[in-house]
Design an enzyme around this catalytic site. Structure first.
Site, PDB file in Angstrom:
ATOM      1  N   LYS A  86      -9.616  -2.622   1.991  1.00 20.82           N
ATOM      2  CA  LYS A  86      -9.317  -1.483   2.856  1.00 20.82           C
ATOM      3  C   LYS A  86     -10.134  -0.245   2.463  1.00 20.82           C
ATOM      4  O   LYS A  86     -10.615   0.496   3.316  1.00 20.82           O
ATOM      5  CB  LYS A  86      -7.808  -1.172   2.848  1.00 20.82           C
ATOM      6  CG  LYS A  86      -6.957  -2.296   3.452  1.00 20.82           C
ATOM      7  CD  LYS A  86      -7.485  -2.660   4.784  1.00 20.82           C
ATOM      8  CE  LYS A  86      -6.712  -3.570   5.706  1.00 20.82           C
ATOM      9  NZ  LYS A  86      -5.659  -4.436   5.411  1.00 20.82           N
ATOM     10  N   TYR A 143      -1.446  -3.474  -6.882  1.00 22.23           N
ATOM     11  CA  TYR A 143      -1.182  -4.190  -5.631  1.00 22.23           C
ATOM     12  C   TYR A 143      -2.411  -4.250  -4.718  1.00 22.23           C
ATOM     13  O   TYR A 143      -3.059  -3.226  -4.464  1.00 22.23           O
ATOM     14  CB  TYR A 143      -0.010  -3.566  -4.847  1.00 22.23           C
ATOM     15  CG  TYR A 143       0.012  -4.117  -3.447  1.00 22.23           C
ATOM     16  CD1 TYR A 143       0.470  -5.414  -3.208  1.00 22.23           C
ATOM     17  CD2 TYR A 143      -0.568  -3.415  -2.392  1.00 22.23           C
ATOM     18  CE1 TYR A 143       0.382  -5.978  -1.953  1.00 22.23           C
ATOM     19  CE2 TYR A 143      -0.656  -3.977  -1.120  1.00 22.23           C
ATOM     20  CZ  TYR A 143      -0.183  -5.256  -0.914  1.00 22.23           C
ATOM     21  OH  TYR A 143      -0.289  -5.819   0.326  1.00 22.23           O
ATOM     22  N   ARG A 178       2.188 -12.114  -0.774  1.00 27.41           N
ATOM     23  CA  ARG A 178       0.881 -12.464  -0.197  1.00 27.41           C
ATOM     24  C   ARG A 178       0.294 -13.708  -0.850  1.00 27.41           C
ATOM     25  O   ARG A 178       0.630 -14.049  -1.992  1.00 27.41           O
ATOM     26  CB  ARG A 178      -0.103 -11.301  -0.412  1.00 27.41           C
ATOM     27  CG  ARG A 178       0.311 -10.000   0.268  1.00 27.41           C
ATOM     28  CD  ARG A 178      -0.445  -9.785   1.551  1.00 27.41           C
ATOM     29  NE  ARG A 178       0.126  -8.710   2.349  1.00 27.41           N
ATOM     30  CZ  ARG A 178      -0.386  -8.327   3.521  1.00 27.41           C
ATOM     31  NH1 ARG A 178      -1.458  -8.909   4.002  1.00 27.41           N
ATOM     32  NH2 ARG A 178       0.182  -7.365   4.225  1.00 27.41           N
ATOM     33  N   ASP A 203      -8.961  -9.991   9.232  1.00 24.45           N
ATOM     34  CA  ASP A 203      -8.456  -8.637   8.922  1.00 24.45           C
ATOM     35  C   ASP A 203      -9.454  -7.516   9.223  1.00 24.45           C
ATOM     36  O   ASP A 203      -9.042  -6.436   9.614  1.00 24.45           O
ATOM     37  CB  ASP A 203      -8.054  -8.572   7.443  1.00 24.45           C
ATOM     38  CG  ASP A 203      -7.137  -7.395   7.122  1.00 24.45           C
ATOM     39  OD1 ASP A 203      -6.112  -7.243   7.811  1.00 24.45           O
ATOM     40  OD2 ASP A 203      -7.441  -6.625   6.194  1.00 24.45           O
ATOM     41  N   CYS A 255       1.215  -7.492  11.671  1.00 26.31           N
ATOM     42  CA  CYS A 255       1.538  -7.624  13.105  1.00 26.31           C
ATOM     43  C   CYS A 255       0.831  -8.804  13.752  1.00 26.31           C
ATOM     44  O   CYS A 255       0.713  -8.876  14.981  1.00 26.31           O
ATOM     45  CB  CYS A 255       1.207  -6.332  13.845  1.00 26.31           C
ATOM     46  SG  CYS A 255       2.322  -4.995  13.414  1.00 26.31           S
ATOM     47  N   HIS A 268     -10.170  -2.659  11.863  1.00 29.17           N
ATOM     48  CA  HIS A 268      -9.087  -3.481  11.299  1.00 29.17           C
ATOM     49  C   HIS A 268      -8.790  -4.612  12.287  1.00 29.17           C
ATOM     50  O   HIS A 268      -7.775  -4.600  12.962  1.00 29.17           O
ATOM     51  CB  HIS A 268      -7.857  -2.587  11.093  1.00 29.17           C
ATOM     52  CG  HIS A 268      -6.754  -3.210  10.291  1.00 29.17           C
ATOM     53  ND1 HIS A 268      -5.460  -2.730  10.302  1.00 29.17           N
ATOM     54  CD2 HIS A 268      -6.737  -4.260   9.427  1.00 29.17           C
ATOM     55  CE1 HIS A 268      -4.707  -3.459   9.504  1.00 29.17           C
ATOM     56  NE2 HIS A 268      -5.446  -4.397   8.955  1.00 29.17           N
ATOM     57  N   SER A 312      -0.980  -3.602  10.250  1.00 35.62           N
ATOM     58  CA  SER A 312      -0.647  -4.488   9.139  1.00 35.62           C
ATOM     59  C   SER A 312       0.622  -5.271   9.441  1.00 35.62           C
ATOM     60  O   SER A 312       1.601  -4.716   9.935  1.00 35.62           O
ATOM     61  CB  SER A 312      -0.447  -3.655   7.873  1.00 35.62           C
ATOM     62  OG  SER A 312      -1.618  -2.918   7.613  1.00 35.62           O
ATOM     63  N   ARG A 317       0.845  -1.200   0.000  1.00 36.28           N
ATOM     64  CA  ARG A 317       0.000   0.000   0.000  1.00 36.28           C
ATOM     65  C   ARG A 317       0.876   1.243   0.000  1.00 36.28           C
ATOM     66  O   ARG A 317       1.943   1.263   0.609  1.00 36.28           O
ATOM     67  CB  ARG A 317      -0.916   0.016   1.228  1.00 36.28           C
ATOM     68  CG  ARG A 317      -2.118  -0.925   1.131  1.00 36.28           C
ATOM     69  CD  ARG A 317      -3.014  -0.850   2.361  1.00 36.28           C
ATOM     70  NE  ARG A 317      -2.321  -1.309   3.547  1.00 36.28           N
ATOM     71  CZ  ARG A 317      -1.768  -0.537   4.462  1.00 36.28           C
ATOM     72  NH1 ARG A 317      -1.862   0.789   4.370  1.00 36.28           N
ATOM     73  NH2 ARG A 317      -1.131  -1.047   5.487  1.00 36.28           N
TER      74      ARG A 317
END
Ligand code: GTP
Ligand code: SPV
Ligand code: MN
Length: 585
Positions: free
Chosen positions: A206, A197, A367, A275, A250, A226, A248, A69
């Site tokens: 998001k 992406y 990913r 998420d 984590c 989130h 993100s 991002r």
């Protein structure tokens, strides 16, 4: 197609601007998926993996400058700058439409525009939201197909006049100088240009489910967060639901699919979401959460049979791998996969690679996109239209120092303050420096679609309406020793923290009261069968007054930027913490 007049009109208008050669409405069938996959394989956009080892799986490489991002190119476009607030980039909507409209003008010449009707949430649920994404990328279509519910099922929900979010995406030239991710919350519109992406282009994720949805939640009285959602089954068979907001990369996906260690028998973790959580107040005065997504867009590096076997199994078929290493036997590999690197391969850039190069074979933000339904521990309630009742909320981040393994806040208001002041070291999930501590309230800093001071107000207001609020905790799996080694083994062993949460919820675990909240006594944690030294445990549970007093400065500076908009309760909590720390040694 659809009889939704507004949708048809909008698609026409956008097509007139983008000027694609062809417009294709996505229906969501398997035959359509096969056709699109074939086409993308023939152009090299996708690479077919070893179908014996990875049935239904493909590989995609994004442009080298387009692997995460781009927060500095992400804007909230509201009529006034104050509505976006000091933590967001802001652009005037008129200016944004004009500037990026000029980029969209003719950008799909020679390309196909795919029209993807999609649902965030479960069909028929009163909480679901609808969207239509227009895109010139087959990769986006195939990812949206996994991450959301697309095609006819969404058109059925749209009917003739349901609201929907207008999502427009073009790869453009994949030029970082011509890349913009624009959210227009007042227009229920998203424009994304110049990227290929994940978080920049899978607009249901998001952009819609957090930035736009957080704004909807503010006006409609609910919350878009989130957060992962998991069900923790205790040895007596009871399931307690826990939500967790970590920034993100984590640890949300990992915690959501946790496999209990053998030394703690009888526990089980069920995945509801990894998420995003949409959370509402139920008739019973509790919070109820749904996962609006249908798949996982998970971090590959560090994911192994040991750290997250459930994710490995989930992504072993019908999945899309992005920016991983391609091995000689046409499978995938990444750093921390738990198996030796192949002698050679093709790296995420598409270049020949050997381990001796000293470079990562997979991008640090590589990913996998995998269907949630394939997760071996998917909760039987993950598609419940009303969601699941939340008993505890965890905030957490990467803090090499300062934050103990786990602590509990005193009440909802204090817990909201703990969330509002949390900070974490930055990761590869966004472009920019990695490992820098920054304040990331509720893990929502990059995702809050309006003024964050009002978001804090919203949290406090929601709390006032709850007769049965969840307890709020803060966790930190990432505290380090002097040598920079993690003190806590993490992953499956995080169950020991969850077990303490569960027992705190049932008044069955001790704690010591400290200025920052209730910290477990060593005896109150179940450390049965865990090989960890007493010193390490002491360090993990340590609260150093001096360090926290130093931390207050950073918190205060962060709060200062909101001026009079900052809720008084936040300053009250800040002052109370300062006072408690002053009395403590
Ligand atoms: P986003 O998808 O970006 O929102 O990330 P996420 O919060 O879901 O993070 P994820 O679970 O994918 O973990 C990110 C990285 O942290 C991976 O490399 C994991 O291996 C690593 N990680 C996750 N949990 C732990 C933990 O308990 N301890 C340690 N040391 N690392 C962890
Ligand atoms: C995150 O960065 O928090 C993610 C990945 O979950 S992305 O979809 O790219 O935002
Ligand atoms: Mn995320």
């Amino acid at each position: 197609m659809t009889r939704h007049k507004e949708a048809l009109k909008w698609v026409d208008e956008m097509a007139a601007m983008c000027k694609p050669d062809e417009i294709v409405w996505i229906e969501g069938s398997d035959a359509e998926k096969d056709r699109l996959t074939e086409q993308a394989l023939s152009t090299g956009e996708l690479h077919l993996l070893n179908q014996e080892k990875y049935p239904g799986c493909v590989l995609h490489r994004t442009a080298e400058n387009d692997v995460a991002r781009t927060e500095h190119l992400t804007f909230i476009c509201t009529r006034t700058e104050a509505d976006a607030g000091p933590t967001n980039n802001w652009m005037d909507p008129k200016e944004a439409y004009a500037k990026v409209g000029a980029m969209f003008d003719g950008c799909m010449r020679g390309r196909t525009m795919y029209v993807i009707p999609f649902i965030m949430g479960v069909p028929g649920s009163p909480f679901r939201k609808l969207g239509i994404e227009l895109t010139d990328s087959i990769y986006v279509v195939l990812n949206m197909r996994i991450m959301t519910r697309i095609g006819q099922v969404a058109l059925d929900e749209l009917g003739e006049n349901e609201d929907f979010t207008k999502c427009l995406h073009s790869k453009g030239e994949l030029d970082i100088e011509r890349r913009f991710i624009l959210q227009f919350p007042e227009d229920n519109t998203i424009w994304s240009y110049g990227s290929g992406y994940g978080g920049n282009v899978l607009l249901g994720k998001k952009c819609l489910s957090l930035r736009i949805a957080s704004y909807m939640g503010l006006t409609e009285g609910w919350m878009a967060e989130h957060m992962l959602i998991l069900g923790l089954e205790s040895p007596d068979g009871e399931v307690t639901y826990i939500a967790g907001a970590f920034p993100s990369a984590c640890g949300k996906t990992n915690l959501a699919m946790l496999i209990p260690p053998d030394s703690l028998p009888g526990y089980k973790v069920w995945t509801v979401g990894d998420d995003i959580a949409w959370i509402r107040i139920g008739d019973d005065g509790r919070l109820w959460a749904v996962n609006p997504e249908a798949g996982f867009f998970g971090v590959a590096p560090g994911t192994s049979a040991k750290s997250n076997h459930n994710a490995m199994l989930t992504a072993s078929s019908n999945s899309i791998f992005t920016n991983v290493l391609l091995t000689p036997d046409n499978t995938v590999w990444w750093e921390g996969m738990g198996i030796d690197a192949p002698d050679q391969g093709v790296d995420w850039r598409g270049k020949p690679w050997t381990p001796k190069d000293g470079e990562n074979g997979a991008n640090a933000n590589a990913r996998f996109t995998a269907p949630a339904s394939q997760c071996p521990v998917i909760s039987s309630h993950w598609e419940d239209p009303q969601g699941v009742p939340i008993s505890a909320i965890l905030f957490g981040g990467r803090r090499a120092k300062l934050a103990p393994l786990i602590y509990e806040s005193f009440d909802w208001q204090h817990g909201s303050y703990v969330g509002a002041t949390m900070a974490s070291e930055t990761t590869a999930a966004a472009t920019g420096a990695v490992g820098v501590v920054r304040r990331d309230p509720m893990a929502m800093r990059p995702f809050c679609g309006y003024n964050m001071a009002r978001y804090f107000r919203h949290w406090l207001d929601i709390g006032k309406k709850l007769t049965n609020p969840p307890k709020i905790f803060h966790v930190n799996w990432f505290r380090q020793d002097e040598n920079g080694e993690f003190l806590w083994p993490g992953y499956g062993e995080n169950l020991r923290a969850l077990d303490w949460v569960l027992r705190r919820c049932n008044d069955k675990a001790d704690a010591r009261e400290t200025p920052i909240g209730y910290v477990p006594t060593k005896e109150s944690l179940n450390l049965e069968g865990l090989d960890i030294s007493d010193e390490a445990m002491d360090k993990l549970l340590e609260v150093r007054g001096d360090d926290w007093i130093e931390e207050l400065d950073g918190m205060q500076k962060f709060f200062d930027q909101f001026g009079y908009e900052l809720p008084a309760e936040m300053l009250e909590e800040q002052q109370a913490l300062k006072t408690r720390l002053g009395r403590w040694d």
